[in-house]
Design an enzyme around this catalytic site. Structure first.
Site, mmCIF file in Angstrom:
data_model
loop_
_atom_site.group_PDB
_atom_site.id
_atom_site.type_symbol
_atom_site.label_atom_id
_atom_site.label_comp_id
_atom_site.label_asym_id
_atom_site.label_seq_id
_atom_site.Cartn_x
_atom_site.Cartn_y
_atom_site.Cartn_z
ATOM 1 N NE ARG A 46 -1.972 1.684 3.539
ATOM 2 C CZ ARG A 46 -1.892 1.386 4.833
ATOM 3 N NH1 ARG A 46 -2.527 0.344 5.310
ATOM 4 N NH2 ARG A 46 -1.166 2.112 5.641
ATOM 5 C CE1 TYR A 72 1.063 2.374 8.415
ATOM 6 C CE2 TYR A 72 -0.086 4.023 9.720
ATOM 7 C CZ TYR A 72 0.019 3.271 8.575
ATOM 8 O OH TYR A 72 -0.916 3.417 7.575
ATOM 9 C CG HIS A 78 -6.358 2.412 6.344
ATOM 10 N ND1 HIS A 78 -6.530 1.115 5.873
ATOM 11 C CD2 HIS A 78 -7.516 2.734 6.969
ATOM 12 C CE1 HIS A 78 -7.728 0.686 6.202
ATOM 13 N NE2 HIS A 78 -8.358 1.647 6.861
#
Length: 372
Positions: free
Chosen positions: A268, A281, A272
């Protein structure tokens, strides 16, 4: 009657495996086509169609993300970097088959023929789904994690009982494999030998949770063995490989071979959703490393080396993608005409007592407001 003390045959031990697990195991490394000898056998027309869809999908993602910043979409889960998984999987289906997408799978729905604006209606908050699932054979884009998987199994099992030649493709992310619905769907599908293909897009993170904190399995494809179905591991950024693996699984299911679990290893690239800060993160170096394995770049290189893609053909693909983005932008900038009473439409075939009461209450409030 059996005499006391007579020995009766023992039933087979419960631990005896029903099938040999060896044929169910996935390959140790993700299957690839592009950049290998297998690429020479790939159909040039298919590769060019995949390329057009990848370029179109990348531009679609960029435009939809921009619409969220302009307030035209409430949220958009981009699939930038994952376009090969979505496009190739959708193209591997026959017209009579069903697609069960997750919330990130707008490109799969569009590649299957859904109007681009309709794929965004749910994310704008205008309508329950935005399209007729029966017309397009695409189940509603599913926001709750993995709930579409048991639905896919149910439809496929029912179709087989009716004698319909239908396969269901159920798409889910790696995060969805941690939901109970995932395990229940795979178990029912294997026991019933339902014609279902499960495609897990392993993009590395369930929002901010890395895969290593979700499972200690060698791969997600290995989970198939525990349910008694084949597991396949494929490079999710290799559009030709995804098309081949999903196509094989669809044919296997249609021939009565039962379900298959396919794990497509991808990444990805973007956050998100537009509401997420991925820099909290993961590092920029990790993202850049995956950009070097971009699905469009991989396919462009293969097509160029085979003499199938020149500058004019490449520009044609990008021009078509830009035209799609312009139409999407114009139509999404139009103010939708909404009827609040549509909240109660298409929820149940026959409205429940509670829904009728709520509809009456809302109608009275709207009439009172109109009078004021």
């Amino acid at each position: 009657m059996e005499q006391r003390g007579t020995l009766s045959p023992s039933p087979p031990p419960a631990w005896t495996p029903r099938t040999d697990p060896a044929p169910l195991l996935p390959d140790p490394r993700p299957y690839r086509v592009l950049g290998t000898d297998a690429a020479e056998k790939a159909d040039p027309a298919l590769l060019l169609e995949l390329y057009d869809q990848l370029v179109r999908g990348r531009r679609y993602n960029a435009q939809a993300t921009a619409l969220t910043r302009q307030g035209r979409l409430a949220v958009y889960p981009s699939s930038t970097g994952q376009e090969a998984c979505e496009v190739a999987a959708a193209l591997a289906l026959e017209e009579r088959d069903w697609l069960f997408p997750s919330y990130r799978d707008t490109l799969a729905a569009v590649a299957r023929g859904l109007e681009p604006v309709q794929a965004l209606t749910l994310l704008r908050g205008d309508w329950h789904t935005g399209y007729d699932p029966h017309e397009h054979r695409i189940a509603p884009l599913c926001t709750p994690l993995a709930t579409q998987l048991p639905h896919a199994v149910g439809l496929a099992h029912a179709a087989r009982l009716k004698g319909d030649d239908v396969v269901a493709l159920a798409m889910v992310g790696d995060g969805g494999t941690s939901e109970g619905d995932f395990h229940e769907a795979l178990n029912f599908a294997a026991v019933w030998q339902a014609p279902v293909v499960f495609l897990v897009q392993n993009n590395g993170f369930a929002i901010s949770v890395p895969l290593a904190k979700q499972t200690a399995a060698p791969s997600l494809a290995h989970k198939a063995v525990g349910y008694g179905m084949p597991g396949r591991l494929v490079d999710g950024n290799d559009a030709a490989a995804v098309y081949e693996v999903i196509g094989d699984a669809v044919r296997h299911a249609r021939a009565g071979g039962g379900p298959t679990l396919v794990e497509a290893v991808t990444y990805r690239i973007e956050a998100h959703t537009n509401a997420d800060d991925a820099t909290r993160y993961r590092g920029a170096g990790e993202v850049e490393a995956w950009r070097a394995h971009d699905p469009i770049t991989l396919l462009e290189r293969e097509l160029t080396e085979r003499g199938l893609l020149d500058d004019a053909r490449r520009q044609s693909a990008y021009d078509a993608a830009e035209a799609l983005a312009a139409e999407l932008r114009d139509r999404m900038n139009e103010e939708p005409v909404l009827d609040p009473m549509d909240l109660f439409t298409h929820v149940y075939a026959e409205q429940t007592t509670q829904l009728r009461e709520q509809a009456a209450q809302l109608r009275a409030e709207l009439e009172a407001e109109a009078e004021r």
